[in-house]
Each structure stands twice: as structure tokens, then as C-alpha cells.
Write a protein that holds these residues in place. Sequence first.
Motif, short mmCIF file in Angstrom:
data_model
loop_
_atom_site.label_atom_id
_atom_site.label_comp_id
_atom_site.label_asym_id
_atom_site.label_seq_id
_atom_site.Cartn_x
_atom_site.Cartn_y
_atom_site.Cartn_z
N LEU A 50 0.82 -1.20 0.00
CA LEU A 50 0.00 0.00 0.00
C LEU A 50 0.86 1.25 0.00
N GLY A 51 0.36 2.29 -0.66
CA GLY A 51 1.05 3.57 -0.67
C GLY A 51 0.06 4.69 -0.94
N GLN A 52 0.57 5.79 -1.50
CA GLN A 52 -0.27 6.95 -1.78
C GLN A 52 -0.84 6.94 -3.20
N SER A 53 -0.31 6.08 -4.06
CA SER A 53 -0.77 6.04 -5.44
C SER A 53 -0.50 4.66 -6.02
N SER A 54 -1.18 4.37 -7.12
CA SER A 54 -0.94 3.12 -7.84
C SER A 54 0.09 3.34 -8.93
N ASP A 55 0.61 2.24 -9.45
CA ASP A 55 1.58 2.30 -10.53
C ASP A 55 0.86 2.54 -11.86
N THR A 56 1.62 2.87 -12.89
CA THR A 56 1.05 3.07 -14.23
C THR A 56 0.77 1.71 -14.87
N PRO A 57 -0.06 1.67 -15.92
CA PRO A 57 -0.40 0.39 -16.55
C PRO A 57 0.80 -0.35 -17.10
N THR A 58 0.78 -1.68 -16.99
CA THR A 58 1.84 -2.52 -17.54
C THR A 58 1.34 -3.37 -18.70
N GLY A 59 0.02 -3.43 -18.89
CA GLY A 59 -0.55 -4.32 -19.90
C GLY A 59 -1.00 -5.65 -19.32
N ASP A 60 -0.66 -5.89 -18.04
CA ASP A 60 -1.09 -7.12 -17.36
C ASP A 60 -1.32 -6.77 -15.89
N ASP A 61 -2.47 -6.15 -15.62
CA ASP A 61 -2.74 -5.60 -14.30
C ASP A 61 -4.06 -6.12 -13.74
#
Length: 364
Positions: A268-279
Motif C-alpha cells: 500500500l502507498g499513496q498512489s498506484s503504478d502506471t499500466p503494464t498491460g497485465d494488471d
Amino acid sequence: MDLDTARSRISEVDRRLVELLNERARMSLNVGAAKRRTLKEQGDDTDPEVYVPGQEKRVFEKVRNLNQGPLSGESVCAIYREIMSASISLQSEVSVGYLGPPGTFSHQAAMQRFGDSLAYVPYAKIEDVIVAAAKEEVTYGLVPIENSTFGAVVQTLDAFVAQPSVKIRAEVYLPVTQSLLSRYQLSAIRKVYSHPQAFGQSRTWLDQHLPHAARVEVSSTAKAAELAAAENYAAAVSSEVCANLYHLDVVAKDITTAGDNTTRFFVLGQSSDTPTGDDKTLLMFTVDHREPGALCGALNVFAKHKINQTAINSRPSRQRQWHYMFFIEIQGHELDANVASALEEIKAYCLDLVVLGSYPHQYY
């Protein structure tokens, strides 16, 4: 090759490895500096994310493909885990909150994901970890979300209801083997401590071998080991790691019901990661239970947009009696076009809709 020559060659390789490791660390610092410049140019004074699970996944996949042995792919990835951990620690002071005390499966999962170079902060309850992550008392938090044998971790789901602002950045899978730890032989044990999930995973063995022993639920398997170490005729269902930490004997190994017992955790954090194409993406929402078919209508939106649902759970919403919060995990990232369209359409059926986060699908 004789022994002296072999040792000399190893010394030379070690020298080159140290040089390359430090060169890689300098490049990592350059990456961090470039991130900060980019954010500043955009008028953003926040610190850049140092843990980027999508990039991490790409690195592990790359080194696995590059590896030609004799080291196994798992061994190479373990080495790179520590390299990346050291690089992260150079860029920023990073702390990771987890369900303590030391030795819990949450602690082991955090170490597996982040390595030895970061600071780890134990918390007494799962909800404390989530609150700490939401309030930025720690850089990241790690909490269990489900077990392959005993299902969802309801304490985590309930904490999401109370702290919907936290964001999921990654998922972590940890094979879990429960053991019976004690200072006493099996026949002398009168009480067993453990976490509810651990009791559920080992219920069959306990019913057969300790049917009359009292079972006392506590906040974690490591806390169970700590209590068993201090009490006469007591035992704990915990990990073998805790046997060493709390000076207990392993009375019985691998007492879990399922041989492939695995627990999944969220970072957990303050934001999610950017799309990878397999999320994957986890949603939390309520519907108007007075409206016939409201939940069915919401779920049909995903089918319409050809989005697969991988999990569904519900918990009391705490808004009023017999009113529930639904947790739906879907394949895809919230920024993917089909997912974004579905999320907009599903609002017609939902009273509340929260995207708890999108995160790369992990296979290791």
C-alpha cells in the motif's frame, strides 16, 4: 583449473562485480534525480515513487531470460532483489509497515518484496498498518488480503472501508507453512495460540492431534509464538522462523491442511503504478439494496466490457444494518480504456465507488 587459479579468477570476478554494482547504484541515483526534475518541471514538489512494481516486474523477467545457469532463476532474482533494495535505500529513506511482531508471515512477505536494506516498522493490528500508510507515517504498508485455504482476510477488508484513501501498488504471494511450536511435548500441551487465519489453515491437524487443547486467537502468528514461549503448557501455530526468534521447539512441521497453502498480500502507498498491460484492479462499492437487481446490474457492466472478475467479497458497510460493501477484483488497470468506460458506466448502479488501486499481476 587448479585451486589457486580458481580462487584468483573468483577474486577478479568479485572486483568486477563490486565495480558494476556501484556503477548500477550510481545509475539508479541518476534515475531518481531525473524523476525529481521531471516532477519539479510539472510543478509537483512531492517526492517521486522509489518503489515501482511495474519496472521491478520487468527487471525480474529480463534477468530470468538472460540467465543461462548454473544459478537458478529464483537465485538470480533473489540477488537482484537485494541489489534493488540497496538502490532504493540510496534514493530515499524508505520505511515499510507490517503486521508484527518480527517473524510474522507479513514480515517475511515484506522482506521478500523489499529486501534487507529498508527500515521495517511492526504494528500490532492490520488496521494500524493501513492507517500508517494512509497518513504517510510509513512509506509503504504491507497487509494480507487472502489465503488460498481459508479465504479473505476480513480485517483488511474492514480497514479498507474505514481508510478508503490508501492505494494498492503491488501484490505479493508467499507460500505459507504452519508448524506447531512449544517448549513442551505434544501430550503436555493444554493451550494453543494463533491468528484466526492460521487456525483455519491447520484446523484438521489440530482437531486430530490436540482436540481438547484450548485455542486462543491473537493478532498474529508471531505474537502467538511470543505468548507460547512465556507460558507453561502452551503452544503456537506459527512459522519455523518464529521457533528461532522465540526459542521454541518445532513439535510438528507443516500442519497446514493444504500442501500449496499460499497467502496473498498487498503493498500500500499513496498512489498506484502506471499500466503494464497485465494488471488487476480492486474496487469497493455499495449498491441500493432496495433496488431489485442492482448488484447484478453492476456486475453485468464488466461482462459487457469483456472484463474478467477474479474475486468478489462483501463486508458490512457500517452505514446501517444489513447494508454491505462489495469488493470486486477485475483484470485490467483503471486507466485502460475498457476499464475506464466500465467504471463510468457502473456509477449508475453504485451509491459509492472507490478504486482501491491497480497493480501488476504477479506470477512469482
